[in-house]
Design an enzyme around this catalytic site. Structure first.
Site, PDB file in Angstrom:
ATOM      1  N   GLU A  44      -0.189   7.063  -1.905  1.00 28.04           N
ATOM      2  CA  GLU A  44       1.008   7.849  -2.254  1.00 28.04           C
ATOM      3  C   GLU A  44       0.609   9.241  -2.734  1.00 28.04           C
ATOM      4  O   GLU A  44       1.329  10.215  -2.507  1.00 28.04           O
ATOM      5  CB  GLU A  44       1.839   7.092  -3.304  1.00 28.04           C
ATOM      6  CG  GLU A  44       2.560   5.906  -2.673  1.00 28.04           C
ATOM      7  CD  GLU A  44       2.906   4.782  -3.635  1.00 28.04           C
ATOM      8  OE1 GLU A  44       2.857   4.980  -4.853  1.00 28.04           O
ATOM      9  OE2 GLU A  44       3.218   3.679  -3.140  1.00 28.04           O
ATOM     10  N   HIS A  47      -5.010   7.083  -4.277  1.00 22.07           N
ATOM     11  CA  HIS A  47      -3.919   6.192  -3.842  1.00 22.07           C
ATOM     12  C   HIS A  47      -3.195   6.849  -2.669  1.00 22.07           C
ATOM     13  O   HIS A  47      -2.993   8.073  -2.655  1.00 22.07           O
ATOM     14  CB  HIS A  47      -2.958   5.942  -5.011  1.00 22.07           C
ATOM     15  CG  HIS A  47      -1.991   4.839  -4.723  1.00 22.07           C
ATOM     16  ND1 HIS A  47      -0.890   5.003  -3.915  1.00 22.07           N
ATOM     17  CD2 HIS A  47      -1.970   3.538  -5.116  1.00 22.07           C
ATOM     18  CE1 HIS A  47      -0.235   3.856  -3.830  1.00 22.07           C
ATOM     19  NE2 HIS A  47      -0.876   2.946  -4.549  1.00 22.07           N
ATOM     20  N   GLY A  92       3.996  -1.787  -0.510  1.00 24.81           N
ATOM     21  CA  GLY A  92       5.431  -1.735  -0.781  1.00 24.81           C
ATOM     22  C   GLY A  92       6.292  -2.187   0.382  1.00 24.81           C
ATOM     23  O   GLY A  92       7.503  -1.988   0.376  1.00 24.81           O
ATOM     24  N   GLY A 142       1.148  -3.461  -6.990  1.00 25.78           N
ATOM     25  CA  GLY A 142       2.235  -2.533  -7.280  1.00 25.78           C
ATOM     26  C   GLY A 142       3.487  -3.286  -7.726  1.00 25.78           C
ATOM     27  O   GLY A 142       3.593  -3.720  -8.872  1.00 25.78           O
ATOM     28  N   GLY A 143       4.417  -3.461  -6.804  1.00 21.54           N
ATOM     29  CA  GLY A 143       5.728  -4.042  -7.120  1.00 21.54           C
ATOM     30  C   GLY A 143       5.667  -5.309  -7.966  1.00 21.54           C
ATOM     31  O   GLY A 143       6.413  -5.446  -8.944  1.00 21.54           O
ATOM     32  N   ASN A 197      -0.332  -1.531 -11.016  1.00 15.13           N
ATOM     33  CA  ASN A 197       0.029  -0.128 -10.848  1.00 15.13           C
ATOM     34  C   ASN A 197       1.553  -0.045 -10.949  1.00 15.13           C
ATOM     35  O   ASN A 197       2.249  -0.382 -10.001  1.00 15.13           O
ATOM     36  CB  ASN A 197      -0.459   0.371  -9.478  1.00 15.13           C
ATOM     37  CG  ASN A 197       0.044   1.772  -9.162  1.00 15.13           C
ATOM     38  OD1 ASN A 197       0.566   2.470 -10.041  1.00 15.13           O
ATOM     39  ND2 ASN A 197      -0.099   2.193  -7.919  1.00 15.13           N
ATOM     40  N   TRP A 198       2.017   0.403 -12.101  1.00 14.54           N
ATOM     41  CA  TRP A 198       3.476   0.404 -12.335  1.00 14.54           C
ATOM     42  C   TRP A 198       4.172   1.580 -11.661  1.00 14.54           C
ATOM     43  O   TRP A 198       5.403   1.692 -11.735  1.00 14.54           O
ATOM     44  CB  TRP A 198       3.761   0.418 -13.847  1.00 14.54           C
ATOM     45  CG  TRP A 198       3.287  -0.813 -14.558  1.00 14.54           C
ATOM     46  CD1 TRP A 198       2.789  -1.955 -13.980  1.00 14.54           C
ATOM     47  CD2 TRP A 198       3.270  -1.047 -15.969  1.00 14.54           C
ATOM     48  NE1 TRP A 198       2.467  -2.870 -14.956  1.00 14.54           N
ATOM     49  CE2 TRP A 198       2.752  -2.347 -16.183  1.00 14.54           C
ATOM     50  CE3 TRP A 198       3.637  -0.288 -17.084  1.00 14.54           C
ATOM     51  CZ2 TRP A 198       2.599  -2.890 -17.462  1.00 14.54           C
ATOM     52  CZ3 TRP A 198       3.480  -0.828 -18.342  1.00 14.54           C
ATOM     53  CH2 TRP A 198       2.968  -2.130 -18.532  1.00 14.54           C
ATOM     54  N   LYS A 199       3.400   2.465 -11.068  1.00 11.38           N
ATOM     55  CA  LYS A 199       3.967   3.651 -10.409  1.00 11.38           C
ATOM     56  C   LYS A 199       4.955   4.356 -11.352  1.00 11.38           C
ATOM     57  O   LYS A 199       4.770   4.308 -12.561  1.00 11.38           O
ATOM     58  CB  LYS A 199       4.610   3.267  -9.075  1.00 11.38           C
ATOM     59  CG  LYS A 199       3.669   2.402  -8.218  1.00 11.38           C
ATOM     60  CD  LYS A 199       4.070   2.330  -6.795  1.00 11.38           C
ATOM     61  CE  LYS A 199       3.145   1.368  -6.064  1.00 11.38           C
ATOM     62  NZ  LYS A 199       3.292   1.383  -4.647  1.00 11.38           N
ATOM     63  N   SER A 203       1.186  -5.398  -1.191  1.00 12.05           N
ATOM     64  CA  SER A 203       2.107  -6.538  -1.263  1.00 12.05           C
ATOM     65  C   SER A 203       1.442  -7.832  -1.730  1.00 12.05           C
ATOM     66  O   SER A 203       1.761  -8.916  -1.242  1.00 12.05           O
ATOM     67  CB  SER A 203       2.823  -6.737   0.078  1.00 12.05           C
ATOM     68  OG  SER A 203       3.576  -5.586   0.398  1.00 12.05           O
ATOM     69  N   GLU A 220      -6.519  -0.629   0.457  1.00 14.06           N
ATOM     70  CA  GLU A 220      -5.060  -0.702   0.466  1.00 14.06           C
ATOM     71  C   GLU A 220      -4.529  -0.189   1.805  1.00 14.06           C
ATOM     72  O   GLU A 220      -4.292   1.026   1.962  1.00 14.06           O
ATOM     73  CB  GLU A 220      -4.485   0.162  -0.657  1.00 14.06           C
ATOM     74  CG  GLU A 220      -4.866  -0.301  -2.041  1.00 14.06           C
ATOM     75  CD  GLU A 220      -3.764   0.012  -3.048  1.00 14.06           C
ATOM     76  OE1 GLU A 220      -3.333  -0.914  -3.742  1.00 14.06           O
ATOM     77  OE2 GLU A 220      -3.312   1.168  -3.099  1.00 14.06           O
TER      78      GLU A 220
HETATM   79  C1  PEP Z   1      -0.018  -0.127  -4.721  1.00 12.71           C
HETATM   80  O1  PEP Z   1       0.810   0.754  -4.853  1.00 12.71           O
HETATM   81  O2  PEP Z   1      -1.187   0.062  -5.084  1.00 12.71           O
HETATM   82  C2  PEP Z   1       0.411  -1.390  -4.127  1.00 12.71           C
HETATM   83  C3  PEP Z   1      -0.502  -2.205  -3.707  1.00 12.71           C
HETATM   84  O3  PEP Z   1       1.769  -1.612  -4.068  1.00 12.71           O
HETATM   85  P1  PEP Z   1       2.488  -2.987  -3.634  1.00 12.71           P
HETATM   86  O4  PEP Z   1       1.775  -4.116  -4.322  1.00 12.71           O
HETATM   87  O5  PEP Z   1       3.899  -2.829  -4.103  1.00 12.71           O
HETATM   88  O6  PEP Z   1       2.373  -3.091  -2.147  1.00 12.71           O
END
Ligand code: PEP
Length: 253
Positions: free
Chosen positions: A100, A98, A176, A236-237, A9-11, A215, A170
């Site tokens: 966010e 999600h 994040g 994500g990151g 997930n590149w956001k 994470s 999640e």
């Molecule tokens: C996400 O946004 O779905 C996520 C899991 O982010 P991160 O891996 O950065 O915690």
């Protein structure tokens, strides 16, 4: 046997150059992986560009995930993008619910359920995200929270709809933040989700893939993915760094 799935997930990140570089290097380094399914999730603006790159021979094993859509197929909804539009670009997965989106864009369980149904109506697979906040975890209500989020979709779409869906657990406190749920914490909630589905349909419960997100990195992916009910990751990151993401994909292969 459930095939492991790793979704990046590149956001709201990435220029055209970065999208090209990421897709090309992830594709080149994962071409020989045999078991894991891999999807990349650029911004909606970059979907068409990413779709072109992913249909090239060298990247054709990569699937495409959209981060969002609107519930209606077309109409006067300035700024929105619909499921049929995404399907036309060959999008395979759409992330819905999600945290966010729930937090910053006030998406309710009802909106999430409508997006889930819109995704399926256009032949794509929703990745339904559920997860509790830190205070909810500390209050001991993690299971209750994720089941309420899941039930909203089951009530609206029906249990059979889960046959064509992926779940992602999640925990908000892990997204994040660099704090990952321990493999035991994650496995416990994944098991709760699967058992809950099993009460209505044992086959769907056995078949549905439940990803962990929060994470995930190269250093913790293997132990998370080794758990009985963890079928891959929503990343994500770490998905923005090709080497790190490839290493996560290899842990799932
Ligand atoms: C996400 O946004 O779905 C996520 C899991 O982010 P991160 O891996 O950065 O915690």
């Amino acid at each position: 046997m459930r095939q492991k799935l790793v979704v990046g997930n590149w956001k709201m990140h990435g220029s055209r150059t970065q999208v090209r570089q990421l897709i090309e290097s992830v594709a080149a380094s994962t071409a020989d992986l045999k078991k894991v399914e891999i999807a990349v999730g650029p911004t909606l603006l970059h979907i068409g560009f990413a779709a072109e790159l992913c249909t090239s021979e060298d990247a054709s094993h990569l699937k495409l995930a959209a981060q969002n859509l609107f519930t209606e197929p077309e109409g006067a909804f300035t700024g929105e993008v619909s499921a049929p539009m995404l399907a036309e670009y060959g999008v395979n997965y759409v992330i819905v619910g999600h945290s966010e989106r729930r937090e910053f864009f006030a998406e309710t369980d009802q909106v999430v359920a409508a997006k889930f149904k819109a995704t399926q109506a256009s032949g794509m697979i929703p990745i339904l995200c559920v997860g509790e906040s830190l205070s909810q975890r500390e209050a001991g209500t993690s299971a209750e929270v994720v089941l309420t989020q899941l039930n909203a979709v089951i009530q609206s779409a029906g249990i059979e709809a889960l046959q064509y869906a992926v779940l992602a657990y999640e925990p908000l406190w892990a997204i994040g933040t660099g704090k990952t749920a321990s493999k035991e914490q994650a496995q416990e909630i994944h098991h709760v989700l699967r058992e809950h589905i099993a009460k209505s349909n044992a086959t769907i419960a056995e078949d549905i893939r439940i990803l962990y997100g929060g994470s995930v990195k190269a250093a913790n992916a293997a132990e998370l993915f080794s758990q009985a009910d963890i079928d891959g990751g929503l990343v994500g990151g770490a998905s923005l760094k090709a080497e790190e993401f490839v290493s996560i994909c290899k842990s799932a292969d």
